[in-house]
Design a protein around this motif. Structure first.
Motif, PDB file in Angstrom:
ATOM      1  N   GLY A   1      57.752  79.930  17.045  1.00  0.00           N
ATOM      2  CA  GLY A   1      56.343  80.784  17.631  1.00  0.00           C
ATOM      3  C   GLY A   1      56.594  81.791  18.302  1.00  0.00           C
ATOM      4  O   GLY A   1      57.852  82.145  18.423  1.00  0.00           O
ATOM      5  N   ARG A   2      55.799  82.785  18.841  1.00  0.00           N
ATOM      6  CA  ARG A   2      56.315  83.800  19.205  1.00  0.00           C
ATOM      7  C   ARG A   2      56.649  83.931  20.648  1.00  0.00           C
ATOM      8  O   ARG A   2      57.458  84.828  21.350  1.00  0.00           O
ATOM      9  N   LEU A   3      56.998  82.756  21.531  1.00  0.00           N
ATOM     10  CA  LEU A   3      57.763  82.362  22.062  1.00  0.00           C
ATOM     11  C   LEU A   3      58.900  81.754  22.419  1.00  0.00           C
ATOM     12  O   LEU A   3      59.289  81.289  23.367  1.00  0.00           O
ATOM     13  N   ALA A   4      59.127  81.048  20.811  1.00  0.00           N
ATOM     14  CA  ALA A   4      60.592  80.365  20.841  1.00  0.00           C
ATOM     15  C   ALA A   4      61.416  80.296  21.394  1.00  0.00           C
ATOM     16  O   ALA A   4      62.026  81.649  21.422  1.00  0.00           O
ATOM     17  N   HIS A   5      61.917  79.483  22.035  1.00  0.00           N
ATOM     18  CA  HIS A   5      63.562  79.581  22.589  1.00  0.00           C
ATOM     19  C   HIS A   5      63.381  80.105  24.290  1.00  0.00           C
ATOM     20  O   HIS A   5      64.165  80.146  24.785  1.00  0.00           O
ATOM     21  N   LYS A   6      62.066  80.836  24.663  1.00  0.00           N
ATOM     22  CA  LYS A   6      62.389  80.998  25.698  1.00  0.00           C
ATOM     23  C   LYS A   6      61.705  80.466  27.319  1.00  0.00           C
ATOM     24  O   LYS A   6      61.208  79.282  26.763  1.00  0.00           O
ATOM     25  N   ALA A   7      61.717  80.665  27.793  1.00  0.00           N
ATOM     26  CA  ALA A   7      61.729  79.532  29.517  1.00  0.00           C
ATOM     27  C   ALA A   7      60.249  80.791  29.809  1.00  0.00           C
ATOM     28  O   ALA A   7      60.736  81.482  30.590  1.00  0.00           O
ATOM     29  N   ALA A   8      59.507  80.277  30.450  1.00  0.00           N
ATOM     30  CA  ALA A   8      58.580  80.344  31.288  1.00  0.00           C
ATOM     31  C   ALA A   8      57.720  79.489  32.687  1.00  0.00           C
ATOM     32  O   ALA A   8      58.454  78.865  32.875  1.00  0.00           O
ATOM     33  N   LEU A   9      58.086  80.058  33.979  1.00  0.00           N
ATOM     34  CA  LEU A   9      57.840  80.157  35.284  1.00  0.00           C
ATOM     35  C   LEU A   9      55.956  81.357  35.350  1.00  0.00           C
ATOM     36  O   LEU A   9      55.842  81.775  35.117  1.00  0.00           O
TER      37      LEU A   9
ATOM     38  N   ASP B   1      62.227  83.507  31.422  1.00  0.00           N
ATOM     39  CA  ASP B   1      61.929  85.141  30.230  1.00  0.00           C
ATOM     40  C   ASP B   1      61.249  85.762  30.726  1.00  0.00           C
ATOM     41  O   ASP B   1      60.627  86.933  30.103  1.00  0.00           O
ATOM     42  N   ILE B   2      59.685  84.209  31.079  1.00  0.00           N
ATOM     43  CA  ILE B   2      58.728  84.999  31.690  1.00  0.00           C
ATOM     44  C   ILE B   2      58.613  84.506  33.057  1.00  0.00           C
ATOM     45  O   ILE B   2      58.303  82.880  33.152  1.00  0.00           O
ATOM     46  N   MET B   3      57.454  85.731  33.594  1.00  0.00           N
ATOM     47  CA  MET B   3      56.680  85.648  35.301  1.00  0.00           C
ATOM     48  C   MET B   3      55.742  85.482  34.917  1.00  0.00           C
ATOM     49  O   MET B   3      55.671  86.281  35.712  1.00  0.00           O
ATOM     50  N   PHE B   4      55.304  84.175  35.288  1.00  0.00           N
ATOM     51  CA  PHE B   4      53.973  84.391  35.382  1.00  0.00           C
ATOM     52  C   PHE B   4      53.457  84.116  37.214  1.00  0.00           C
ATOM     53  O   PHE B   4      53.414  82.992  37.253  1.00  0.00           O
TER      54      PHE B   4
ATOM     55  N   LYS C   1      68.393  84.078  18.295  1.00  0.00           N
ATOM     56  CA  LYS C   1      67.433  83.211  18.761  1.00  0.00           C
ATOM     57  C   LYS C   1      66.969  84.701  18.930  1.00  0.00           C
ATOM     58  O   LYS C   1      65.489  84.674  19.452  1.00  0.00           O
ATOM     59  N   GLY C   2      67.146  85.683  19.220  1.00  0.00           N
ATOM     60  CA  GLY C   2      66.315  87.437  19.656  1.00  0.00           C
ATOM     61  C   GLY C   2      66.351  87.195  20.878  1.00  0.00           C
ATOM     62  O   GLY C   2      65.313  87.839  21.609  1.00  0.00           O
ATOM     63  N   LEU C   3      67.600  86.542  22.178  1.00  0.00           N
ATOM     64  CA  LEU C   3      66.181  86.155  23.667  1.00  0.00           C
ATOM     65  C   LEU C   3      68.462  87.108  23.974  1.00  0.00           C
ATOM     66  O   LEU C   3      69.108  87.513  23.685  1.00  0.00           O
ATOM     67  N   HIS C   4      68.120  87.969  24.951  1.00  0.00           N
ATOM     68  CA  HIS C   4      68.214  88.947  25.726  1.00  0.00           C
ATOM     69  C   HIS C   4      68.231  88.944  27.164  1.00  0.00           C
ATOM     70  O   HIS C   4      67.024  88.018  27.611  1.00  0.00           O
ATOM     71  N   THR C   5      69.208  89.471  27.889  1.00  0.00           N
ATOM     72  CA  THR C   5      68.917  89.605  29.287  1.00  0.00           C
ATOM     73  C   THR C   5      67.256  90.807  29.470  1.00  0.00           C
ATOM     74  O   THR C   5      67.302  91.092  28.629  1.00  0.00           O
TER      75      THR C   5
ATOM     76  N   ASP D   1      57.456  89.483  22.497  1.00  0.00           N
ATOM     77  CA  ASP D   1      58.240  90.202  22.051  1.00  0.00           C
ATOM     78  C   ASP D   1      57.364  91.324  21.477  1.00  0.00           C
ATOM     79  O   ASP D   1      57.604  92.333  21.040  1.00  0.00           O
ATOM     80  N   GLU D   2      55.601  91.191  21.203  1.00  0.00           N
ATOM     81  CA  GLU D   2      54.916  91.703  20.284  1.00  0.00           C
ATOM     82  C   GLU D   2      54.108  92.643  21.948  1.00  0.00           C
ATOM     83  O   GLU D   2      53.641  93.985  21.633  1.00  0.00           O
ATOM     84  N   SER D   3      54.708  93.174  22.961  1.00  0.00           N
ATOM     85  CA  SER D   3      54.425  93.937  23.846  1.00  0.00           C
ATOM     86  C   SER D   3      55.994  94.638  24.583  1.00  0.00           C
ATOM     87  O   SER D   3      55.782  95.188  25.420  1.00  0.00           O
ATOM     88  N   SER D   4      56.856  94.879  23.786  1.00  0.00           N
ATOM     89  CA  SER D   4      57.681  94.570  24.100  1.00  0.00           C
ATOM     90  C   SER D   4      58.298  96.569  24.506  1.00  0.00           C
ATOM     91  O   SER D   4      59.066  96.868  25.180  1.00  0.00           O
TER      92      SER D   4
END
Length: 282
Positions: free
Chosen positions: A3-11, A88-91, A143-147, A246-249
């Motif tokens: 998925g477009r947010l694979a392995h990411k963590a969101a709040l 990775d994502i704070m909404f 996994k394409g994950l970074h700081t 990452d589409e809006s990187s």
């Protein structure tokens, strides 16, 4: 295919309903683990269960927090990092529109202060603790994950437009979110932390529909909407998904207006609008 947010963590704050719920569902659909934060724990649990029913392969955890209290915002971010190993994502989506919010002459100071506490300080604290967490994100090239990460703040079209149907505290608070987010974006750009806002137009959500509680109030707004309808929460969630991915990187410091053309309008179209919205959105 991941998925477009694979392995990411969101709040997501304000996650029990409306934009927050629809965004949590879309984030999970695209592979993210999600902490669903809301002041109403039972509603947050129901929302998390709804996410897990659809997408049992991700983590979806309910957490109670009042974003108007700094220690509770910090606890939410700490919990996301503890449960998911990163953020990775704070909404920063939670907000209020108080029914007693009026013009400069009639809005009580307590209504002003409450609105600022939640809508402005809540976004400040959410951004603050998200930035601290995102600086510590472990890198996993495979996994394409970074700081770094993506912070998304919910503003509003009223941050850019005036209205003769006043809600002064709410309008001022959303203008503050817009200005604050631009500055955060510039200060933290070299850290790989992107900060953007979404400015929804009028939406068919409980927050606005409770405020527009008469046909007269609703009709007063509808005449100004070029598309001839209120937006749907899921339409804002799709914008949040894009900004979180990452589409809006290469995008930071922008305000994405998802408003049916409202802020671009001088004279609105005539004729019957296409109603309801496309079934693919529901």
């Amino acid at each position: 295919m991941p998925g477009r947010l694979a392995h990411k963590a969101a709040l997501v704050t304000g996650a029990a309903s409306g934009i927050g719920l629809e965004s949590s569902i879309l984030f999970a659909q695209e592979g993210a683990n999600v902490l669903l934060v809301d002041v109403n724990l039972e509603a947050a649990k129901k929302a998390a269960n709804r996410v897990l029913e659809k997408y049992p392969n991700v983590k979806a955890i309910a957490f109670k927090a009042d974003v108007g209290k700094e220690e509770e915002v910090k606890a939410a971010v700490d919990t996301a990092v503890k449960e998911f190993g990163r953020l990775d994502i704070m909404f920063n989506n939670a907000g209020i529109m108080h029914p007693a919010d009026d013009n400069a002459l009639n809005t009580e100071e307590k209504i002003w202060d409450l609105t600022m506490q939640i809508n402005v300080k809540g976004v400040w604290w959410g951004s603050k603790y998200a930035i601290l967490a995102m600086r510590e994100n472990p890198t996993d090239e495979a996994k394409g994950l970074h700081t770094g990460g993506s912070i998304i703040n919910t503003a509003s079209f009223v941050a850019s437009m005036g209205a003769a149907t006043p809600q002064l505290a709410y309008t001022a608070s959303k203008g503050a979110v817009l200005a604050m987010s631009r500055e955060l974006a510039m200060v933290h750009a070299r850290e790989g932390i992107r900060v953007n806002t979404i400015s929804p137009g009028p939406l068919k959500t409980p927050l606005l529909m409770d405020f527009l509680n008469t046909a007269e109030k609703r009709d007063r707004r509808m005449v100004h909407l070029p598309m001839g309808r209120f937006g749907e929460a899921v339409e804002i969630a799709k914008a949040a998904l894009f900004l979180g991915s990452d589409e809006s990187s290469y995008m930071t410091g922008i305000d994405m207006k998802v408003d049916g053309g409202l802020t671009s309008a001088y004279v609105t179209p005539t004729g019957e609008p296409v109603l309801p919205p496309p079934s693919s959105l529901i």
